[in-house]
Design a protein around this motif. Structure first.
Motif, mmCIF file in Angstrom:
data_model
loop_
_atom_site.group_PDB
_atom_site.id
_atom_site.type_symbol
_atom_site.label_atom_id
_atom_site.label_comp_id
_atom_site.label_asym_id
_atom_site.label_seq_id
_atom_site.Cartn_x
_atom_site.Cartn_y
_atom_site.Cartn_z
ATOM 1 N N CYS A 42 0.795 -1.224 0.000
ATOM 2 C CA CYS A 42 0.000 0.000 0.000
ATOM 3 C C CYS A 42 0.836 1.285 0.000
ATOM 4 C CB CYS A 42 -0.920 0.015 1.218
ATOM 5 S SG CYS A 42 -2.062 -1.395 1.301
ATOM 6 N N TYR A 43 2.156 1.177 0.184
ATOM 7 C CA TYR A 43 2.985 2.378 0.259
ATOM 8 C C TYR A 43 4.243 2.202 -0.580
ATOM 9 C CZ TYR A 43 -0.026 3.485 4.229
ATOM 10 O OH TYR A 43 -1.108 3.735 5.018
ATOM 11 N N ARG A 44 4.838 3.336 -0.934
ATOM 12 C CA ARG A 44 6.095 3.319 -1.669
ATOM 13 C C ARG A 44 6.923 4.535 -1.246
ATOM 14 N NH1 ARG A 44 5.692 6.384 -7.338
ATOM 15 N NH2 ARG A 44 7.672 7.069 -6.449
ATOM 16 N N TYR A 45 8.219 4.436 -1.524
ATOM 17 C CA TYR A 45 9.077 5.600 -1.326
ATOM 18 C C TYR A 45 8.828 6.594 -2.454
ATOM 19 C CZ TYR A 45 11.722 2.773 2.027
ATOM 20 O OH TYR A 45 12.091 1.996 3.090
ATOM 21 N N LEU A 46 8.848 7.866 -2.088
ATOM 22 C CA LEU A 46 8.651 8.891 -3.114
ATOM 23 C C LEU A 46 9.809 8.890 -4.099
ATOM 24 C CD1 LEU A 46 6.849 11.167 -4.118
ATOM 25 C CD2 LEU A 46 8.103 12.740 -2.622
ATOM 26 N N TYR A 47 11.011 8.579 -3.588
ATOM 27 C CA TYR A 47 12.194 8.452 -4.444
ATOM 28 C C TYR A 47 12.792 7.069 -4.225
ATOM 29 C CZ TYR A 47 11.696 13.505 -4.342
ATOM 30 O OH TYR A 47 11.200 14.779 -4.417
ATOM 31 N N PRO A 48 13.547 6.564 -5.186
ATOM 32 C CA PRO A 48 14.188 5.253 -4.981
ATOM 33 C C PRO A 48 14.981 5.253 -3.680
ATOM 34 C CG PRO A 48 14.475 5.986 -7.245
ATOM 35 C CD PRO A 48 13.873 7.131 -6.510
ATOM 36 N N HIS A 49 14.851 4.184 -2.929
ATOM 37 C CA HIS A 49 15.419 4.131 -1.591
ATOM 38 C C HIS A 49 16.929 4.327 -1.597
ATOM 39 C CE1 HIS A 49 15.745 1.951 2.519
ATOM 40 N NE2 HIS A 49 15.622 3.253 2.684
ATOM 41 N N SER A 50 17.611 3.703 -2.538
ATOM 42 C CA SER A 50 19.069 3.804 -2.586
ATOM 43 C C SER A 50 19.507 5.221 -2.891
ATOM 44 C CB SER A 50 19.629 2.835 -3.644
ATOM 45 O OG SER A 50 19.043 3.117 -4.915
ATOM 46 N N LEU A 51 18.781 5.886 -3.841
ATOM 47 C CA LEU A 51 19.105 7.263 -4.182
ATOM 48 C C LEU A 51 18.744 8.203 -3.042
ATOM 49 C CD1 LEU A 51 17.910 7.407 -7.892
ATOM 50 C CD2 LEU A 51 20.218 7.007 -7.004
ATOM 51 N N SER A 52 17.638 7.881 -2.411
ATOM 52 C CA SER A 52 17.194 8.728 -1.298
ATOM 53 C C SER A 52 18.207 8.754 -0.170
ATOM 54 C CB SER A 52 15.847 8.232 -0.769
ATOM 55 O OG SER A 52 15.463 8.945 0.372
ATOM 56 N N ASN A 53 18.793 7.600 0.150
ATOM 57 C CA ASN A 53 19.774 7.530 1.230
ATOM 58 C C ASN A 53 21.015 8.348 0.896
ATOM 59 O OD1 ASN A 53 18.236 5.964 2.876
ATOM 60 N ND2 ASN A 53 19.114 4.011 2.182
ATOM 61 N N ALA A 54 21.395 8.326 -0.397
ATOM 62 C CA ALA A 54 22.630 9.000 -0.793
ATOM 63 C C ALA A 54 22.466 10.502 -0.823
ATOM 64 C CB ALA A 54 23.074 8.476 -2.169
ATOM 65 N N SER A 55 21.333 10.986 -1.305
ATOM 66 C CA SER A 55 21.192 12.419 -1.544
ATOM 67 C C SER A 55 20.495 13.174 -0.428
ATOM 68 C CB SER A 55 20.400 12.644 -2.846
ATOM 69 O OG SER A 55 19.105 12.050 -2.731
ATOM 70 N N VAL A 64 4.829 7.353 0.884
ATOM 71 C CA VAL A 64 3.528 7.912 0.505
ATOM 72 C C VAL A 64 2.597 6.778 0.047
ATOM 73 C CG1 VAL A 64 4.496 10.136 -0.161
ATOM 74 C CG2 VAL A 64 4.322 8.307 -1.867
ATOM 75 N N PRO A 65 1.272 6.990 0.153
ATOM 76 C CA PRO A 65 0.335 6.026 -0.456
ATOM 77 C C PRO A 65 0.538 5.985 -1.963
ATOM 78 C CG PRO A 65 -0.801 7.526 1.047
ATOM 79 C CD PRO A 65 0.588 8.071 0.841
ATOM 80 N N CYS A 66 0.081 4.937 -2.573
ATOM 81 C CA CYS A 66 0.321 4.737 -4.010
ATOM 82 C C CYS A 66 -0.302 5.866 -4.836
ATOM 83 C CB CYS A 66 -0.252 3.388 -4.452
ATOM 84 S SG CYS A 66 0.395 1.979 -3.513
ATOM 85 N N PRO A 67 0.495 6.794 -5.326
ATOM 86 C CA PRO A 67 -0.067 7.948 -6.040
ATOM 87 C C PRO A 67 -0.516 7.619 -7.456
ATOM 88 C CG PRO A 67 2.318 8.087 -5.992
ATOM 89 C CD PRO A 67 1.947 6.889 -5.185
ATOM 90 N N GLU A 68 0.034 6.570 -8.036
ATOM 91 C CA GLU A 68 -0.292 6.232 -9.426
ATOM 92 C C GLU A 68 -1.067 4.918 -9.538
ATOM 93 O OE1 GLU A 68 3.392 6.232 -11.489
ATOM 94 O OE2 GLU A 68 3.921 8.264 -10.884
ATOM 95 N N GLY A 69 -1.664 4.468 -8.436
ATOM 96 C CA GLY A 69 -2.429 3.232 -8.489
ATOM 97 C C GLY A 69 -1.596 2.007 -8.133
ATOM 98 N N TRP A 70 -2.073 0.828 -8.564
ATOM 99 C CA TRP A 70 -1.452 -0.436 -8.180
ATOM 100 C C TRP A 70 -1.200 -1.330 -9.392
ATOM 101 C CZ3 TRP A 70 -4.939 2.217 -5.353
ATOM 102 C CH2 TRP A 70 -4.663 2.424 -3.982
ATOM 103 N N GLU A 71 -0.236 -2.194 -9.240
ATOM 104 C CA GLU A 71 -0.008 -3.265 -10.202
ATOM 105 C C GLU A 71 -0.347 -4.586 -9.524
ATOM 106 O OE1 GLU A 71 3.883 -3.195 -11.843
ATOM 107 O OE2 GLU A 71 3.764 -1.102 -12.513
ATOM 108 N N TYR A 72 -1.027 -5.486 -10.257
ATOM 109 C CA TYR A 72 -1.540 -6.728 -9.668
ATOM 110 C C TYR A 72 -0.903 -7.942 -10.334
ATOM 111 C CZ TYR A 72 -5.129 -3.550 -7.923
ATOM 112 O OH TYR A 72 -5.783 -2.512 -7.322
ATOM 113 N N ASP A 73 -0.665 -8.941 -9.514
ATOM 114 C CA ASP A 73 -0.171 -10.217 -10.008
ATOM 115 C C ASP A 73 -1.312 -10.938 -10.725
ATOM 116 O OD1 ASP A 73 1.035 -12.623 -10.492
ATOM 117 O OD2 ASP A 73 1.049 -13.291 -8.389
ATOM 118 N N GLN A 74 -1.121 -11.253 -12.004
ATOM 119 C CA GLN A 74 -2.167 -11.894 -12.801
ATOM 120 C C GLN A 74 -1.929 -13.388 -12.999
ATOM 121 O OE1 GLN A 74 -2.333 -9.521 -16.423
ATOM 122 N NE2 GLN A 74 -3.957 -8.232 -15.547
#
Length: 499
Positions: A42-55, A64-74
């Motif tokens: 239900c949540y994701r990092y706003l920026y990639p975690h590895s990049l976020s740690n560095a910068s 943040v909650p999923c701003p662009e929706g979800w992807e589902y396993d089909q």
């Protein structure tokens, strides 16, 4: 249809992730982990975690909650209601609300069809049930919004309630004492066959719209079958519709190869029966409580039906914890019912309805109670007890329909079933809530299921036996038993019509 597949937030375009070559690393870069170590749905990092740690520094990670929706396993489902309208995470309550509203519709439909079928007849209302279920099912399958689907599914619940309220009583009203038992159990066995068939249909069809169409379209065959289904002659006579009753009775006599019955089925002879059975006042739910014996039967049946439904759905939820997938569980639900229905057939025929109802509910209570006493390490024995308990609960369900249909008179049979079904559905809707009692004491939900079944079993002892008894036609038939002289004065009896 409402299954929720594995899902996660839709992630930014691939060009932002050229340095992540592995899919797992790509997901871990954007998805935080839950307390159990799994990636968040239900949540994701706003920026990639590895990049976020560095910068930005570890303390400034933005989740943040999923701003662009979800992807589902089909891999298991191509499409479900949850994936169609994103009924996950903070919207998962909307997914659960669909089944709740559907069963509220069934509850309301039981009351409506129970009254209307006693007022306007069994056959017309059965046609209404079939046509409404077919039409609303088709509209539901083509729903373009969540609101549209919720409304049509709730109305489908109202319509589909008519099947369980009308079909069995209509059968019993055309059958003699000897064949009522086999017909009731046989119809219930077809129900179990449908439960097992649904496992196969659901396994083969993984798109919710096509699945809904597949389980709805057989209603068209039901509509066609009504061409050969007669109205209840018993009900017609209680309404004073003598010519219509004679028409169906003559067809019945011809079908059974008894042309000599035409003399007994004259308008004059049937008029004597109709005069005795004629109902002046329209049926009402209040009629179920106006007279002492009917009031006693109604109150006891309400307790029994509550216990039957509460324990049945409670054990169904308990079986879902056996580690089987949904198709295996569905198949097990149907398969375990069949042998117990054969036991029901023998029991109601030789031991009686009341004893069978009491025994089935008592068996349900004892198996649930015994499961609580077994050590957790005896997995095989716990499985046997759970499956046995589910079989006993289904046996009590089958017996309840047959028993209740024989307790109420023809003029109030559908009304009585509507009331008891209403109370039963209420019990079924409370069964999932009992699982919340685990927070107070872990075994408390099972203690509750067992206790309610035990109470219903004791209450069933207070009901009168109906084995080898004629179906009552009027309220007066319930309040006082007919004597042989009464039947002789009438000139012809319902038993004679059956013969």
């Amino acid at each position: 249809m409402a299954a929720v597949p594995i899902h996660h937030c839709t992630l930014p375009a691939q060009d932002l992730l050229n340095n992540l070559t592995q899919e797992t690393a790509w997901l871990e870069a954007y998805l935080p982990r839950e307390l159990d170590g799994s990636l968040s749905s239900c949540y994701r990092y706003l920026y990639p975690h590895s990049l976020s740690n560095a910068s930005q520094g570890a303390g400034e990670d933005q989740i943040v909650p999923c701003p662009e929706g979800w992807e589902y396993d089909q891999s298991q489902f191509y499409s479900t209601i949850a994936t169609q309208w994103d009924l996950v995470c903070e919207r998962k309550g909307l997914n659960r609300a669909i089944s709740t509203l559907f069963f509220i519709g069934v509850l309301v439909g039981a009351v409506i069809f129970g009254y209307l079928s006693d007022r306007f007849g069994r056959r017309p209302l059965l046609l209404v049930t079939y046509v409404s279920t077919l039409a609303l099912g088709l509209v539901s399958a083509f729903s373009v919004s969540y609101i549209m689907f919720v409304i049509t599914r709730s109305l489908t619940g109202v319509a589909i309630a008519g099947f369980t309220i009308i079909v069995l009583p209509l059968e019993l009203e055309w059958l003699d004492v000897e064949h009522r038992t086999v017909a009731g159990v046989l119809s219930s066995t077809f129900w179990s066959g449908g439960v097992m068939l649904l496992a196969l249909v659901g396994y083969l069809i993984r798109d919710w719209r096509w699945l809904l169409l597949a389980v709805t379209l057989p209603c068209a065959l039901g509509i066609l079958s009504l061409w050969w289904v007669p109205e209840s002659a018993r009900w017609l006579l209680t309404q004073g519709r003598i010519k219509e009753a004679q028409h169906y009775l003559l067809q019945c006599a011809a079908l059974n190869g008894r042309p000599q019955a035409r003399e007994k089925l004259s308008i004059e002879a049937l008029s004597l029966v109709a005069e005795r059975e004629k109902v002046v006042r329209r049926p009402s739910y209040l009629d179920l409580f106006r007279t002492p014996r009917l009031r006693h039967i109604s109150l006891c049946c309400m307790v029994v039906w509550f216990g039957v439904n509460f324990s049945y759905y409670g054990l169904s939820l308990d079986l879902s914890e056996l580690g089987l997938n949904m198709y295996q569980t569905q198949l097990l639900f149907g398969a375990v019912e069949v042998p117990f229905k054969m036991i029901v057939y023998l029991s109601v025929r030789y031991a009686g309805r009341r004893f069978t109802q009491v025994g089935a509910l008592l068996g349900t209570a004892l198996t649930v109670g015994a499961n609580l006493l077994l050590p957790s390490g005896l997995v095989a024995w716990r499985l046997v007890l759970k499956v046995t308990g589910k079989g006993f609960s289904e046996a009590s369900f089958t017996t309840a329909y047959l028993f209740t249909s024989e307790l109420y008179p023809t003029v109030l049979r559908q009304t009585g079933l509507g009331l008891t079904s209403l109370v039963g559905r209420f019990g079924g809707s409370l069964a999932p809530l009992a699982t919340l009692l685990e927070g107070i004491w872990p075994p408390l939900p099972k203690v509750t299921y067992s206790g309610i079944a035990l109470l219903a079993s004791a209450t069933a002892l207070l009901l009168p036996e109906t084995r080898n008894a004629k179906l009552p036609e009027t309220i007066q038939d319930v309040e006082k038993k007919r004597t042989l002289s009464d039947l002789q004065e009438a000139g012809i009896s319902m038993k004679a019509l059956q013969d």
